[in-house]
Design a protein around this motif. Structure first.
Motif, PDB file in Angstrom:
ATOM      1  N   LEU A 107      -3.277   2.073  -4.422  1.00 36.98           N
ATOM      2  CA  LEU A 107      -3.210   3.406  -4.213  1.00 36.98           C
ATOM      3  C   LEU A 107      -4.267   3.837  -4.053  1.00 36.98           C
ATOM      4  O   LEU A 107      -5.620   3.270  -4.332  1.00 36.98           O
ATOM      5  N   GLY A 108      -4.423   5.154  -3.206  1.00 37.24           N
ATOM      6  CA  GLY A 108      -5.588   5.574  -2.521  1.00 37.24           C
ATOM      7  C   GLY A 108      -6.460   6.627  -3.296  1.00 37.24           C
ATOM      8  O   GLY A 108      -7.198   7.487  -2.927  1.00 37.24           O
ATOM      9  N   SER A 154      -5.227   7.160   2.061  1.00 37.25           N
ATOM     10  CA  SER A 154      -4.215   6.081   2.125  1.00 37.25           C
ATOM     11  C   SER A 154      -4.286   5.451   3.433  1.00 37.25           C
ATOM     12  O   SER A 154      -4.103   4.303   3.483  1.00 37.25           O
ATOM     13  N   VAL A 190       0.801  -1.226   0.035  1.00 40.56           N
ATOM     14  CA  VAL A 190       0.027   0.018  -0.091  1.00 40.56           C
ATOM     15  C   VAL A 190       1.007   1.298  -0.029  1.00 40.56           C
ATOM     16  O   VAL A 190       1.843   1.438   0.961  1.00 40.56           O
ATOM     17  N   THR A 235      -5.262   1.578   3.943  1.00 45.58           N
ATOM     18  CA  THR A 235      -4.149   0.880   4.527  1.00 45.58           C
ATOM     19  C   THR A 235      -4.855   0.001   5.615  1.00 45.58           C
ATOM     20  O   THR A 235      -4.754  -1.405   5.501  1.00 45.58           O
ATOM     21  N   LEU A 247       1.351   4.670   1.141  1.00 47.95           N
ATOM     22  CA  LEU A 247       0.776   5.493   2.311  1.00 47.95           C
ATOM     23  C   LEU A 247       1.439   6.682   2.453  1.00 47.95           C
ATOM     24  O   LEU A 247       2.672   6.891   2.598  1.00 47.95           O
ATOM     25  N   SER A 248       0.494   7.615   2.510  1.00 48.51           N
ATOM     26  CA  SER A 248       1.212   9.078   2.295  1.00 48.51           C
ATOM     27  C   SER A 248       0.786   9.686   3.946  1.00 48.51           C
ATOM     28  O   SER A 248       1.514  10.858   4.381  1.00 48.51           O
TER      29      SER A 248
END
Length: 326
Positions: free
Chosen positions: A125-126, A43, A35, A47, A37-38
């Motif tokens: 991706l989110g 995100s 995943v 996750t 993740l930001s």
């Protein structure tokens, strides 16, 4: 194998979980995933849902190093990934540079880092429905045909976008249900970026003027265009293969082909020949070497290097593309 976490049975996180479950079932059943993740709401919710639905999840946090304290933000995001049950969480710092402006350079650096860190697994991706609507509007502004407004694909290996049918406000509510405070990236509210102005000015105006539902309608339009485009792309591949003779194309096999298919076939051939950043104007000019032939000269294309350019030209019933000195 990642230990499954117990998430609250609340409506928003359930929506996100169902989206992730459907994507996994369709594209990657019973497999490990990465995943991206930001630390933002999209995100983070992704996750949490992925850990609950996939057998093993690893988070990759890309630190663009564009803001003071970005390393700390990345470290906090990685710690949250582990708290949510990820099997691992890696922080990858990158250097953002290159053509196309800050947004394009950051995107290129991010995708390269994710690709290098994924260890052969797909990367989730989110991107949400709202992101898809913004992408369609950006494509409309470019005016380069259906390809530019069919948005992002739900699955474009190695990239997966399970949340393209989920609204951004749902991921925010999901984080609230999980007791998570997402990171608010200042770039996401900076009007210097075109996408931010679309998000905060253009889309709300369209929603108000047209009575709502605009973002969802744009996302549906992208899906329809993508489905149609996949059929046309398959026909174009067949056409290009049939017309090809070595590195050239035989024009007699292209003259009667519908223009929507022919231009796609030409695009495939030109990219394979070394064209870079091919524009709609260039593609139409090359197509005129077939559909509106009047003895015109070659068409210069993006590609090559300093002092050398790629040129497509017609001679003796064939199209050829080669590098010539300026």
């Amino acid at each position: 194998m990642t230990a499954r976490v117990v998430l609250p049975e609340e409506p928003a996180i359930l929506d996100v979980r169902h989206a992730v479950r459907a994507w996994l079932s369709r594209h990657h059943p019973a497999g490990a995933v990465v995943v991206a993740l930001s630390g933002g709401a999209d995100s983070l919710a992704l996750t949490a849902a992925a850990v609950a639905e996939a057998p093993s999840v690893r988070a990759v946090v890309v630190d663009h190093r564009l803001q003071d304290g970005s390393g700390k933000v990345a470290a906090v995001a990685a710690a949250r990934a582990l708290d949510l049950g990820c099997a691992g969480a890696d922080v990858v710092p990158v250097d953002v540079s290159g053509p196309g402006g800050l947004e394009a350079a950051a995107r290129s650096a991010r995708y390269a880092a994710l690709d290098a860190a994924r260890s052969g697994h797909p990367v989730l991706l989110g991107h949400t429905l709202d992101d898809q609507a913004e992408t369609v509007l950006l494509g409309l502004a470019r005016g380069s045909g259906g390809r530019s407004i069919r948005g992002m694909a739900g699955h474009d290996a190695p990239w997966g976008r399970p949340l393209l049918g989920v609204r951004r406000d749902v991921t925010r509510r999901a984080c609230a249900e999980l007791g998570l405070a997402p990171h608010e990236d200042p770039h996401n509210s900076d009007p210097a970026f075109t996408r931010v102005r679309l998000r905060h000015e253009v889309l709300p105006l369209l929603e108000a003027a047209l009575g709502g539902g605009v973002a969802a309608a744009l996302a549906r339009t992208a899906e329809h265009l993508r489905e149609d485009g996949e059929v046309l792309d398959a026909l174009a591949e067949q056409t290009a293969a049939s017309a090809r003779d070595g590195d050239d194309l035989v024009i007699e096999y292209l003259v009667d082909v519908p223009v929507a298919v022919r231009r796609r076939a030409l695009r495939l051939w030109l990219l394979d020949s070394g064209a870079k950043a091919l524009t709609d104007k260039q593609l139409r000019a090359v197509d005129e070497l077939i559909g509106r032939w009047r003895g015109q000269g070659g068409v210069a294309l993006g590609g090559g290097r300093v002092g050398v350019r790629l040129v497509a030209s017609r001679r003796r019933g064939r199209l050829s593309a080669g590098f010539v000195n300026d």
